[in-house]
Motif scaffolding. Structure first.
Motif: not given
Ligand SMILES: NC(=O)c1ccc[n+]([C@@H]2O[C@H](COP(=O)([O-])OP(=O)(O)OC[C@H]3O[C@@H](n4cnc5c(N)ncnc54)[C@H](O)[C@@H]3O)[C@@H](O)[C@H]2O)c1
Length: 286
Positions: A100-104, A156-159, A212-213
């Motif tokens: 989880i997290g923004y791509v960059w 934010t779940q892109t990966a 992301s927490a």
């Protein structure tokens, strides 16, 4: 004797990431229906525990340390299992992680780990096992873990999302490759809706951005509150395998809804729209 027992009893099942969650549930179910289960995981202690539990219930199981992000580990696993057992009836490429997290904002290491486990782990599982399966020439099954996320989009779940879109298309192409080669290998796409597992536990987010927490905690809470019972979901998956289905969903209604949304999006050819569930998860609800 059930259909699952008729088809799978006496065969060997190899399952990756089987020390916890869905892999563990599938391992238990395969043990119950009389398979010899090769329980593999990056966490050997967890794999040992699952194998011991199957054996304690009168089943057959063994545990092996395997990190699916290492292609050579999958080559060694395939060689070892075929050398000792002669054949594999069922390979389940299950190991996967959420990120989880923004791509960059996701660090390089976490990006690489996600793609290596979720995509390359499945690709190299297939690459390592199929030549042995073809040489043996008996009917066999390969099941890859897709997701309801294979048909959805979630910022934010892109990966994770892109890895699961990849696995669905990988399994579709692989299915057709087996048809082209007239190989006796059934390829199946396992599509969990939401099953109660440890995938969103806080300790699984190592290397994610701190921001992301909260998202992870919300997803863990949703899963604990609304997720399907693990053993029931895995019973459905093995039933679908025995029926030689390609699409095997734990919650078919969720799959239908997700697929319908995707089709509508493609047909509209409009720009993506942030839906209400995503807004609320991201704390953007009006
Ligand atoms: N739980 C759900 O509702 C859900 C929904 C959709 C898809 N899935 C998919 O199901 C699969 C299993 O997820 P889960 O929810 O059971 O997760 P989980 O976190 O509960 O279990 C995953 C297991 O994989 C192992 N693992 C992690 N990295 C590994 C590696 N490099 N090599 C080998 N093993 C490794 C972990 O040690 C753990 O035992 C994943 O592919 C996931 O994307 C799960």
């Amino acid at each position: 004797m059930t259909e699952e027992e008729k088809i799978f009893s006496g065969g060997v099942a190899v399952i990756t990431g089987a020390g916890a969650g869905i892999g563990m549930g599938l391992a238990r179910r395969c043990g119950e229906i009389g398979m010899t289960v090769v329980v593999t995981d990056i966490d050997k202690a967890k794999a040992d525990k699952v194998a011991a539990e199957i054996v304690a219930k009168g089943g057959k199981a063994e545990s092996i340390h395997v990190d699916v992000s290492k292609p050579e580990a999958l080559d060694a696993l395939a060689q070892d299992v075929f050398d000792r057992h002669g054949e594999v009836r069922l390979l389940i490429n299950n190991a996967g992680i959420e990120t989880i997290g923004y791509v960059w904002e996701i660090p390089v290491d976490r990006w690489e780990k996600t793609l290596n486990v979720n995509i390359h782990g499945v690709v190299h599982g297939v690459r390592a096992f199929v030549p042995h399966m073809l040489r043996v020439g008996k009917e066999a099954w390969i099941a890859n873990l897709a997701s309801i996320g294979s048909f959805g989009i979630m910022p934010t779940q892109t990966a994770y999302m892109i890895s699961k879109h990849a696995i669905q298309s990988f399994s579709e192409c692989l299915y057709l490759e087996m048809q082209v080669k007239k190989a006796p290998i059934n390829v199946c796409s396992i599509i969990p809706g939401m099953l109660k597992t440890s995938i969103f536990d806080a300790d699984q987010g190592e290397g994610e951005p701190d921001s992301s927490a909260q998202h992870r905690a919300t997803m863990a809470h949703m899963m604990a509150s609304y997720g399907m019972d693990l053993d029931e979901g895995c019973r459905r998956f093995v039933e679908g395998l025995a029926a030689r289905k390609f699409w095997i969903s734990s919650q078919p209604d969720m799959t239908d809804q997700s697929v319908a949304g995707r089709i509508a999006f493609f047909q509209s050819q409009e720009a993506p729209v942030l839906h209400d569930a995503a807004k609320s998860l991201l704390g953007l609800a009006d």
